[in-house]
Design an enzyme around this catalytic site. Structure first.
Site, short mmCIF file in Angstrom:
data_model
loop_
_atom_site.label_atom_id
_atom_site.label_comp_id
_atom_site.label_asym_id
_atom_site.label_seq_id
_atom_site.Cartn_x
_atom_site.Cartn_y
_atom_site.Cartn_z
N LYS A 1 -13.75 4.39 15.61
CA LYS A 1 -13.61 5.85 15.83
C LYS A 1 -13.87 6.61 14.53
O LYS A 1 -14.25 7.78 14.56
CB LYS A 1 -12.25 6.19 16.46
CG LYS A 1 -11.01 5.69 15.70
CD LYS A 1 -10.57 6.63 14.61
CE LYS A 1 -9.45 6.06 13.78
NZ LYS A 1 -9.16 6.84 12.56
N GLN B 1 -12.62 6.00 5.56
CA GLN B 1 -13.01 4.60 5.83
C GLN B 1 -14.28 4.44 6.64
O GLN B 1 -14.94 3.41 6.59
CB GLN B 1 -11.85 3.90 6.55
CG GLN B 1 -10.58 3.85 5.72
CD GLN B 1 -10.56 2.70 4.76
OE1 GLN B 1 -10.11 1.62 5.07
NE2 GLN B 1 -11.11 2.91 3.58
N GLY C 1 0.83 -1.20 0.00
CA GLY C 1 0.00 0.00 0.00
C GLY C 1 0.86 1.25 0.00
O GLY C 1 1.96 1.26 0.58
N SER C 2 0.37 2.27 -0.66
CA SER C 2 1.18 3.48 -0.83
C SER C 2 0.30 4.73 -0.83
O SER C 2 0.57 5.68 -1.55
CB SER C 2 1.96 3.40 -2.13
OG SER C 2 1.04 3.16 -3.19
N ALA D 1 -1.63 10.86 9.30
CA ALA D 1 -0.43 10.50 8.53
C ALA D 1 0.50 11.67 8.27
O ALA D 1 1.72 11.54 8.46
CB ALA D 1 -0.85 9.85 7.20
N ASN E 1 -1.80 7.64 1.73
CA ASN E 1 -1.34 8.64 2.67
C ASN E 1 -0.65 7.99 3.88
O ASN E 1 0.49 8.33 4.24
CB ASN E 1 -2.59 9.44 3.10
CG ASN E 1 -2.31 10.69 3.87
OD1 ASN E 1 -2.85 10.88 4.94
ND2 ASN E 1 -1.46 11.56 3.35
N TRP E 2 -1.29 6.99 4.47
CA TRP E 2 -0.71 6.28 5.62
C TRP E 2 0.26 5.19 5.17
O TRP E 2 1.30 4.97 5.78
CB TRP E 2 -1.83 5.70 6.50
CG TRP E 2 -1.42 5.10 7.81
CD1 TRP E 2 -1.82 3.90 8.32
CD2 TRP E 2 -0.58 5.69 8.83
NE1 TRP E 2 -1.27 3.70 9.57
CE2 TRP E 2 -0.51 4.79 9.90
CE3 TRP E 2 0.14 6.89 8.92
CZ2 TRP E 2 0.24 5.03 11.06
CZ3 TRP E 2 0.89 7.14 10.06
CH2 TRP E 2 0.93 6.22 11.12
N GLY E 3 -0.07 4.54 4.07
CA GLY E 3 0.82 3.49 3.54
C GLY E 3 2.21 4.03 3.28
O GLY E 3 3.23 3.45 3.69
N1 LIG Z 1 -4.19 8.57 6.37
C1 LIG Z 1 -4.14 8.51 7.68
O1 LIG Z 1 -3.93 9.54 8.37
C2 LIG Z 1 -4.28 7.19 8.37
C3 LIG Z 1 -3.74 7.06 9.64
C4 LIG Z 1 -3.85 5.84 10.30
C5 LIG Z 1 -4.49 4.79 9.68
N2 LIG Z 1 -5.01 4.92 8.44
C6 LIG Z 1 -5.62 3.73 7.83
O2 LIG Z 1 -4.66 3.17 6.94
C7 LIG Z 1 -5.30 2.49 5.86
C8 LIG Z 1 -4.69 2.97 4.55
O3 LIG Z 1 -5.00 4.34 4.40
P1 LIG Z 1 -4.17 5.32 3.45
O4 LIG Z 1 -4.32 6.68 4.05
O5 LIG Z 1 -2.81 4.81 3.22
O6 LIG Z 1 -4.95 5.19 2.06
P2 LIG Z 1 -5.61 6.40 1.23
O7 LIG Z 1 -6.87 6.80 1.86
O8 LIG Z 1 -4.58 7.44 0.97
O9 LIG Z 1 -6.03 5.68 -0.13
C9 LIG Z 1 -5.34 5.80 -1.31
C10 LIG Z 1 -4.67 4.49 -1.66
O10 LIG Z 1 -5.62 3.56 -2.19
C11 LIG Z 1 -5.03 2.98 -3.35
N3 LIG Z 1 -6.03 2.44 -4.26
C12 LIG Z 1 -6.94 3.11 -5.01
N4 LIG Z 1 -7.64 2.22 -5.75
C13 LIG Z 1 -7.15 0.99 -5.44
C14 LIG Z 1 -7.47 -0.33 -5.88
N5 LIG Z 1 -8.45 -0.56 -6.77
N6 LIG Z 1 -6.77 -1.36 -5.34
C15 LIG Z 1 -5.81 -1.14 -4.43
N7 LIG Z 1 -5.46 0.08 -3.99
C16 LIG Z 1 -6.13 1.13 -4.50
C17 LIG Z 1 -4.27 4.12 -3.96
O11 LIG Z 1 -3.34 3.64 -4.89
C18 LIG Z 1 -3.62 4.71 -2.74
O12 LIG Z 1 -2.43 4.01 -2.44
C19 LIG Z 1 -6.79 2.78 6.01
O13 LIG Z 1 -7.42 1.68 6.61
C20 LIG Z 1 -6.84 3.99 6.94
O14 LIG Z 1 -8.00 4.04 7.73
C21 LIG Z 1 -4.90 6.10 7.76
O1 LIG Z 2 -8.07 10.67 8.47
P1 LIG Z 2 -8.86 9.57 9.11
O2 LIG Z 2 -10.22 10.00 9.56
O3 LIG Z 2 -8.85 8.34 8.26
O4 LIG Z 2 -8.11 9.20 10.46
C1 LIG Z 2 -6.73 9.10 10.42
C2 LIG Z 2 -6.16 8.21 11.46
O5 LIG Z 2 -6.84 7.00 11.56
C3 LIG Z 2 -5.96 8.89 12.77
O6 LIG Z 2 -5.23 8.05 13.63
#
Ligand SMILES: NC(=O)c1ccc[n+]([C@@H]2O[C@H](COP(=O)([O-])OP(=O)(O)OC[C@H]3O[C@@H](n4cnc5c(N)ncnc54)[C@H](O)[C@@H]3O)[C@@H](O)[C@H]2O)c1
Ligand SMILES: O=P(O)(O)OC[C@H](O)CO
EC number: 1.1.1.8
Length: 391
Positions: free
Chosen positions: A245, A339, A41-42, A185, A44-46
């Protein structure tokens, strides 16, 4: 190598192995063969977690293979491939702009190639894509591989409500823990201090220190001076809070968008915390109540998400613009995912199946507002009315 020499003293003060804060250093046995790590995964968080992991893999070559692979869902960005941009300019210009990534982090568009010879898999994708990714990985991941899920959500299907870590274990036959915390992230990527929680059960087929992943290895993999890790056993507790949450944050966004202010947001968070704990007690009795209060993955994540996460922003725009959730997500997030929009539906379906909707009035109200256009202004009544029915 002597017994003393093959143990590494990992930075003192930062590698306290349990919940207790300590300034003493923790010694970690050098790996027989350094663990190879891949991040799937790549977004925002990935990308942020891949940066953290790559920094540590470079820093501890006795424990980890320095090169870290990051699987990227390939995209074209103004005529260039995203993987090429990451590998040459060391930036994920779409999902984590203006952050320089370590040069030992290699973007790979080929999922199967990215997990070749891997020892530790870090899953970090929006959870709606997990079933397809696991389907593709089946048969390509050895059973000795260990995994950590950074995803927030559930899998709801024929088997009921499942933690995503359990889903990964079932689909791929590998031990899987979780990482979750108060972690917006961009703040972590900018190296502003935050805490997180990693949870992992040592499996029955543990091969021994230096040969397999244990709590110390996980601490070394994720802990940074700006990202403080506590490692515990309660995978269910941190996963439940991380998933739910996001639903509570949608409720906060509605009342903020209506202009009701901090008191209303605090009320939603109070009710939400109660429902999160009840959900854990009813459906995952192995989760521990203290996790919700004491760990970053508990109430701290609820607070940060409700203050500045993507779910609250999407819900706020729904309230101020009158547009639906999907339009707001598209308009605000440039391909990222809120999510909670999916999780509230999964939770609703599960609660309906087991006849428990009335025990979770806030979760139900959020679902009804998003999917059936219930008026946001009725939120206080919806919570109260259902509460009374439940008594
Ligand atoms: N962003 C945050 O601040 C944060 C913080 C903690 C946890 N999380 C959790 O981490 C997890 C990943 O979140 P994120 O922020 O990295 O993602 P994101 O919301 O930035 O989603 C974009 C990602 O989804 C991918 N994508 C789009 N279409 C796709 C497909 N058909 N198949 C596979 N991938 C596809 C994109 O290439 C990109 O890498 C989530 O469960 C989120 O809740 C996020
Ligand atoms: O931006 P959200 O709402 O997906 O939340 C980000 C993280 O899960 C916070 O820890």
């Amino acid at each position: 190598m002597s017994a003393a020499a093959d143990r590494l003293n990992l930075t003192s003060g930062h590698l306290n192995a349990g919940r207790k804060r300590s300034s003493s250093s923790v010694s970690l046995k050098a790996a027989e063969k350094p663990f190879k790590v891949t991040v799937i995964g790549s977004g925002n968080w990935g990308t942020t977690i891949a940066k953290v992991v790559a920094e540590n893999c470079k820093g501890y070559p006795e424990v980890f293979a320095p090169e870290v692979q990051m699987w990227v869902f390939e995209e074209d960005i103004n005529g260039e491939k995203l993987t090429e941009i990451i590998n040459t300019r060391h930036q994920n210009v779409k999902y984590l702009p203006n952050i320089t990534l370590p040069d030992n982090l290699v973007a790979n568009p080929d999922l199967i190639d990215s997990v070749k010879d891997v020892d530790i898999l870090v899953f970090n994708i929006p959870h709606q894509f997990l079933p397809r990714i696991c389907g593709q990985l089946k048969g390509h991941v050895n059973s000795h591989v260990r995994a950590i899920s950074c995803l927030k959500g559930f899998e709801v299907g024929a088997k009921g409500v499942q933690l995503l870590s359990s889903y990964i274990t079932e689909e791929l036959g590998i031990q899987c823990g979780a990482l979750s915390g108060a972690n917006i992230a961009t703040e972590v990527a900018q190296e502003h201090w935050s805490e997180t929680t990693v949870a992992y059960h040592i499996p029955k087929d543990f091969r021994g220190e230096g040969k397999d992943v244990d709590h110390k290895v996980l601490k070394a993999l994720f802990h940074r001076p700006y990202f403080h890790v506590s490692v515990i056993e309660d995978v269910a507790g941190i996963s439940i809070c991380g998933a739910l949450k996001n639903v509570v944050a949608l409720g906060c966004g509605f009342v903020e968008g209506l202009g009701w202010g901090n008191n209303a947001s605090a009320a939603i968070q109070r009710v939400g915390l109660g429902e999160i704990i009840r959900f854990g007690q009813m459906f995952f009795p192995e989760s521990r109540e203290e996790t919700y209060y004491q760990e970053s993955a508990g109430v701290a994540d609820l607070i940060t998400t409700c203050a500045g996460g993507r779910n609250v922003k999407v819900a706020r725009l729904m309230a101020t613009s009158g547009k639906d959730a999907w339009e707001c997500e598209k308009e605000l997030l440039n391909g990222q995912s809120a999510q909670g929009l999916i999780t509230c539906k999964e939770v609703h379906e599960w609660l309906e199946t087991c006849g428990s909707v009335e025990d979770f009035p806030l979760f139900e109200a959020v679902y009804q507002i998003i999917y059936n256009n219930y008026p946001m202004k009725s939120l206080p009544d919806m919570i109260e009315e259902l509460d009374l029915h439940g008594e």
